[in-house]
Design an enzyme around this catalytic site. Structure first.
Site, mmCIF file in Angstrom:
data_model
loop_
_atom_site.group_PDB
_atom_site.id
_atom_site.type_symbol
_atom_site.label_atom_id
_atom_site.label_comp_id
_atom_site.label_asym_id
_atom_site.label_seq_id
_atom_site.Cartn_x
_atom_site.Cartn_y
_atom_site.Cartn_z
ATOM 1 N N HIS A 440 0.832 -1.211 0.000
ATOM 2 C CA HIS A 440 0.000 0.000 0.000
ATOM 3 C C HIS A 440 0.865 1.259 0.000
ATOM 4 C CE1 HIS A 440 -3.078 2.823 1.875
ATOM 5 N NE2 HIS A 440 -3.773 2.258 0.911
ATOM 6 N N TYR A 473 -9.040 14.255 -3.598
ATOM 7 C CA TYR A 473 -8.547 13.823 -2.292
ATOM 8 C C TYR A 473 -7.444 14.768 -1.826
ATOM 9 C CZ TYR A 473 -10.620 9.173 -3.247
ATOM 10 O OH TYR A 473 -11.449 8.128 -3.523
ATOM 11 N N ARG A 569 -10.603 11.411 9.926
ATOM 12 C CA ARG A 569 -11.789 11.576 9.097
ATOM 13 C C ARG A 569 -12.839 10.508 9.355
ATOM 14 N NH1 ARG A 569 -10.479 9.597 3.802
ATOM 15 N NH2 ARG A 569 -11.699 7.762 4.322
#
Length: 686
Positions: A440, A473, A569
């Protein structure tokens, strides 16, 4: 939701992960009623909420379902709930969210009508409109509908994932059977009827409700029920690495295809027709608690494109003002971005800064004769990826290009398999991750050779190499020529290639080996300061916090007197403000125009501050089960900019919600000037 439901998901300083996820989605839904957002943007938030809820069932409920079968006695390590108990609570909470969504939709529908967009139910049509709607159905809809009658001679069907069906209780010659009408994805969701300036729109669902029974010629239709199933998408991606004769991409193709056949975790219906409902639940072998009713729609994607029914001069005021990410003058006019990076580190803050400098740098590297190799990790790419094109171009120009592409990126597997094939055709070396760890990390390593000297350029970021999401984003990026980081980056790709996780890097913290321990050591440093009478401080931003080890470490720091600010978030499994446990911890969540996606871990203040940007959230899946990177911010000016970004976000009193000790999120108090952090960054570039 009731206090009983809430309390079952809270245990001491811990909040259940699934419950916290649903609270986040609730905050998204609340944006559809936030009047500081333009009307058409509020419609989009309703659609986003619904898409999020769909994914929640496919992934999280699917995972709990699997766990309930494999280990029924296993308990969540924070709230001690079994998977079955979590599923019970999830269903109670979601039922309330369905009711809230219905209220939000009808409010938006009423407001849209003031601006000339009327979304009509079949029973609201005038006789003339109804006749026109019938013609639309017979001409444009019926030819694309698939019909089946279920009886002794017709086998029971397999309901496809996330596809609408209309079921009818049919009768002919005294025989009763079930008629099934399958919707076609090629059908429009809204059909315009009538002329004039006003947009009178009849949803596909309403056309089928009003006229669908006519398709079953020769039958008498009694009851009817629209339905949609959601199937488990949480399949196992682990493989036997000793099986060298099988291509992992082929294995993944089969696993992705298997989603259509996995068990059902949710049934949605538009009315409580007990006979048809019981028939479907029995067919699916599904408990009634997983059945939810929404009398209008199951997905609200059509709310994303309502602007096309209005002329531009009327739709523009109902949307966010358009903007374009900035490119700094020194980058825009630079004759060579390679030389610019050699002189100083470059900082990009998406979407306020454009991704263009990174793309331009890759293009320059693809052509520069000094560049010998380009290595990159890819998790999610845009469907039309300029970055992929440039990697192909670099390979065709003789550069050694290595792409670590994650085929297990959920719901992006097919897109990544496509690009893996294209990149391989261009001569790139393709690596499908590392053992059974998802890769990732967000890193590009460029190696240059000038005579006998080896030089490095490294990009480290918090988000994907995706030109589309970089406009939506918020992510932080650093491009550096620091030699030690460059050596770490080169070593990182070597280790990926040989599946070696046991390596200690000079500057980078890399999961699963050193990221958690490195961050824990920095928390310990702040604890020691506080115990010695100094001022310990921690300021972090992430998408989610679920890792119990990290939660307990934050609580330990709080008890020692360290002041901790967390900007989270989404999921937060830590409950702040509990006396003598977490009372020095503050947690806020910001949901706004852009998806907050950057991860920052900052420890200390002033000259004593240490800051990392990272691809990783503090979730067990990231810290222990993925290959992730946290990179130190070496340039003091960049570190100061990041600190300013976080401080402005902490001051947000428009979009921010604070997590309270009772587990609720409440609006941050407005004592003076109103601050919307995202709007501030749009107007005041750093």
């Amino acid at each position: 939701m009731t206090e009983k439901t809430r309390s079952r998901f809270i245990n001491d300083i811990y909040v259940n992960r699934e419950y916290s996820w649903l609270l986040f989605d609730k905050r998204v839904l609340e944006q559809s009623q936030d009047l500081s957002n333009p009307l058409l943007e509020r419609c989009k938030f309703l659609s986003i909420f619904s898409s999020n809820l769909d994914e929640f069932f496919m992934v999280r409920v699917g995972s709990l379902y699997n766990e309930s079968l494999s280990d029924a006695q296993a308990r969540d390590n924070k709230t001690q709930l079994t998977a079955a108990k979590q599923l019970e609570g999830v269903c109670e909470t979601v039922r309330d969210l369905y009711a809230e969504r219905a209220v939000c939709y009808f409010r938006l529908k009423k407001e849209l009508s003031k601006y000339g967009v009327r979304i009509l139910r079949a029973d609201e049509l005038t006789p003339r409109q109804k006749e026109e709607a019938r013609t639309v159905f017979m001409t444009h809809v019926l030819p694309l509908l698939s019909l089946m009658v279920l009886d002794a001679k017709h086998p029971l069907m397999q309901f496809e994932n996330m596809k609408n069906y209309m079921l009818y209780d049919l009768e002919r010659d005294g025989r009763r059977m079930v008629g099934v009408m399958a919707f076609n994805a090629a059908l429009d969701r809204l059909y315009r009827i009538g002329g004039g300036e006003k947009a009178r729109l009849v949803p596909l669902e309403e056309l089928v409700r009003a006229f669908g029974h006519n398709a079953f010629t020769g039958y008498t239709a009694g009851g009817r029920m629209m339905m949609r199933v959601t199937r488990n998408a949480d399949f196992d991606t682990n493989i036997d690495d000793s099986d060298v004769e099988r291509d992992f991409s082929e294995i993944m193709k089969k696993k992705v295809e298997s989603r259509a056949r996995l068990n059902v975790v949710r049934l949605e219906i538009d009315r409580e027709d007990e006979k048809l409902k019981e028939f479907v639940l029995k067919l699916l072998k599904l408990h009634p608690r997983f059945c939810f009713c929404d009398e209008r729609f199951f997905d609200y994607k059509f709310m994303f494109s309502l602007d096309k029914y209005l002329p531009p001069e009327r739709s523009l005021p109902l949307k966010y003002p358009p903007f374009k990410g900035a490119v700094a003058k020194e980058l825009c006019g630079a004759p060579s971005l390679i030389e610019t990076v050699f002189r100083r580190d470059v900082f990009l803050s998406y979407p306020y800064d454009s991704m263009t400098p990174l793309v331009d740098l890759l293009e320059e590297c693809a052509l520069d004769k000094r560049v010998t190799s380009i290595k990159i990790t890819i998790y999610r790419l845009a469907h039309h990826s300029r970055i992929a094109e440039l990697l192909c171009k670099a390979s065709e120009n003789g550069k050694q290009v290595t792409v670590v592409i994650e085929l297990c990126a959920r719901f992006d597997e097919e897109n990544n398999m496509y690009f893996a094939g294209k990149l391989q055709e261009a001569g790139c070396t393709i690596i499908y991750g590392m053992e059974n760890y998802k890769v990732h990390s967000k890193i590009v390593s460029v190696v240059l050779k000038e005579g006998e000297q080896i030089r490095y350029i490294t990009h480290l970021g918090t988000g994907n190499y995706n030109e589309s999401t970089s406009k939506q984003y918020t992510d932080l990026n650093i491009i550096t020529a620091d030699e030690k980081i460059g050596e770490d980056a080169a070593a990182f790709f070597r280790n990926i290639a040989i599946c070696n996780t046991e390596f200690t890097y000079n500057r980078l913290l890399v999961a699963p080996e050193t990221l958690k321990s490195g961050l824990t050591a920095l928390i310990d440093r702040e604890i020691e300061k506080a115990k010695a009478g100094g001022e310990g401080a921690i300021l972090c931003k992430m998408n989610s916090l679920t890792d119990k080890t990290m939660i307990d470490k934050f609580a330990e720091a709080s008890c020692a007197g360290v002041k901790i600010d967390l900007i989270i978030r989404g999921i937060c499994c830590l409950l702040p403000g509990i006396p003598q446990k977490t009372d020095n911890i503050r947690v806020i969540s910001i949901v706004g125009r852009f998806l907050e996606h950057s991860r920052v871990y900052s420890f200390g203040k002033g000259e004593d501050r240490t800051t990392y940007i990272s691809s990783a959230d503090l979730m067990t899946r990231n810290t222990d089960k993925r290959v992730e990177i946290a990179a130190p911010v070496l340039d003091r000016q960049i570190a100061d900019k990041i600190e300013k970004i976080l401080r402005i976000m902490l001051a947000d009193n428009v979009k921010a919600k604070k997590l309270c000790p009772d587990g609720r999120y409440r609006k941050v108090e407005t004592l003076g000037e109103t601050i919307d952090a995202q709007s501030y960054f749009l107007k005041n570039p750093l």
